[in-house]
Every structure is written in structure tokens, then in C-alpha cells.
Scaffold this motif. Structure first.
Motif, short mmCIF file in Angstrom:
data_model
loop_
_atom_site.label_atom_id
_atom_site.label_comp_id
_atom_site.label_asym_id
_atom_site.label_seq_id
_atom_site.Cartn_x
_atom_site.Cartn_y
_atom_site.Cartn_z
N TYR A 45 0.81 -1.22 0.00
CA TYR A 45 0.00 0.00 0.00
C TYR A 45 0.84 1.28 0.00
CZ TYR A 45 -4.49 -2.34 0.30
OH TYR A 45 -5.62 -3.07 0.02
N PRO A 49 -1.46 2.65 -3.66
CA PRO A 49 -2.56 2.91 -2.74
C PRO A 49 -3.83 2.11 -3.03
CG PRO A 49 -2.05 4.86 -4.06
CD PRO A 49 -1.03 3.83 -4.39
N THR A 50 -3.99 1.64 -4.27
CA THR A 50 -5.18 0.84 -4.62
C THR A 50 -4.76 -0.28 -5.59
OG1 THR A 50 -5.77 2.11 -6.59
CG2 THR A 50 -6.68 2.88 -4.47
#
Length: 187
Positions: A45, A49-50
Motif C-alpha cells: 500500500y 494505494p489501490t
């Protein structure tokens, strides 16, 4: 980082690529990427982040490798003076459809396009453009008209790419050559 070792980010992208290739976008979770890459969830992460951002990095990486491999293949075709235009064409296309990770890109976009961002769609267009750029170099090298190029592209996509995506047997090379020969004769 030790010399010669890939960065953790590169390692995560590589592990994710393998998972996306086998399982698709929806079938791959961040937890699976964490396990496959043998890193912590915070490490993943902190870099991605995604899952979508991770997928986009995988797609960028695949685009670069596709362009390199196809360009290398085309250089070999150019250096082989005996290589006929159609043989070179099929060599390029067979290279393209032989890579499971490149086919996975198509499958993901065909089946899961609704989950993709505008950035993902742009990256997919760039991925496809890598193939087209090399094919256009082929067109220029062999002095093929736009009409003939478009016909060859359509027939080859139907005869090689579509069966590869559907995991069906492709038309035999001999049959495909006999189908393409009249088209190339129009040059």
C-alpha cells in the motif's frame, strides 16, 4: 538496496502481473499480491494505494516489454533478407499472441472494462499502440498500402488474436498464409 536486486516495487509489480495473468483483475486481491511477493501489506500500500494503481503499473510494465520484444522481433525480420512480407507479419503476430500476460490484458479489458479508470483506458490504448507502431513499421518496410494493411490486420486479429483470447485453436499457419496471400498480392 543491494546491486542487482530488483526493487520491492518492481518485485510487487512482477508478482501482481503473474496473478493478474492467471486470475484476472477481479480474481486478484491485494492479499494475494502480498503473499506472492512475500512482502507486508503496508509495503504494497505504500507503493500502490489501490489495486487499480497496481494494475496500471503492471499495464505500463507490460507495454514497455511488449514494445521491446516486438521491436526486437521486427529487427530480426528485417535482417533476414529471405523473410517474405507475410512471414514477417505472421512472426510479429505469433509473438504477440504467444504471451499469456499480453492476452490477459485484453481479457481484463474485455471482461472488466467497467472497473477501469480513464487512466487505465488510456494505458490500454497505449498498449495496443505498441503493437500497431511495430506493424506500421512493417507496413512501411514492405511498402504495403493502407488498404492492404487494414485487411491483413482484420483477418489476422480474427484468425490469431481472437482464438488466442478464447483459448481456441488458431487457424493453421498454412491456411492463414493461403488466406492472406491474395490480400498481400494487392499491395
Amino acid at each position: 538496496m543491494a546491486r542487482g536486486r530488483p526493487s520491492k516495487k518492481t518485485h510487487i509489480v512482477s508478482a501482481a502481473c503473474e496473478l493478474f495473468t492467471r486470475q484476472g483483475y477481479q480474481g486478484t486481491s491485494i492479499d494475494q499480491v502480498v503473499n506472492a511477493a512475500a512482502v507486508s501489506k503496508p509495503t504494497v500500500y505504500s507503493n500502490f494505494p489501490t489495486k487499480l494503481v497496481l494494475w496500471e503499473q503492471v499495464l505500463e510494465s507490460l507495454s514497455v516489454s511488449a514494445e521491446q520484444k516486438l521491436s526486437e522481433t521486427f529487427v530480426v525480420c528485417q535482417q533476414s533478407e529471405s523473410k517474405h512480407a507475410l512471414t514477417a507479419w505472421l512472426t510479429l503476430w505469433n509473438t504477440w499472441v504467444s504471451k499469456s500476460e499480453w492476452l490477459a490484458v485484453y481479457r481484463i479489458f474485455i471482461g472488466e472494462q467497467h472497473k477501469m479508470s480513464a487512466t487505465s483506458m488510456k494505458l490500454f490504448a497505449q498498449f495496443e499502440a505498441r503493437l500497431e507502431n511495430v506493424l506500421l513499421c512493417w507496413k512501411d518496410f514492405y511498402q504495403v498500402s493502407d488498404e492492404v494493411y487494414q485487411l491483413l490486420d482484420a483477418v489476422t486479429r480474427r484468425s490469431l488474436l481472437l482464438p488466442a483470447l478464447l483459448k481456441q485453436p488458431a487457424i493453421s499457419q498454412a491456411d492463414l498464409l493461403s488466406e492472406l496471400q491474395p490480400i498481400i498480392g494487392r499491395r
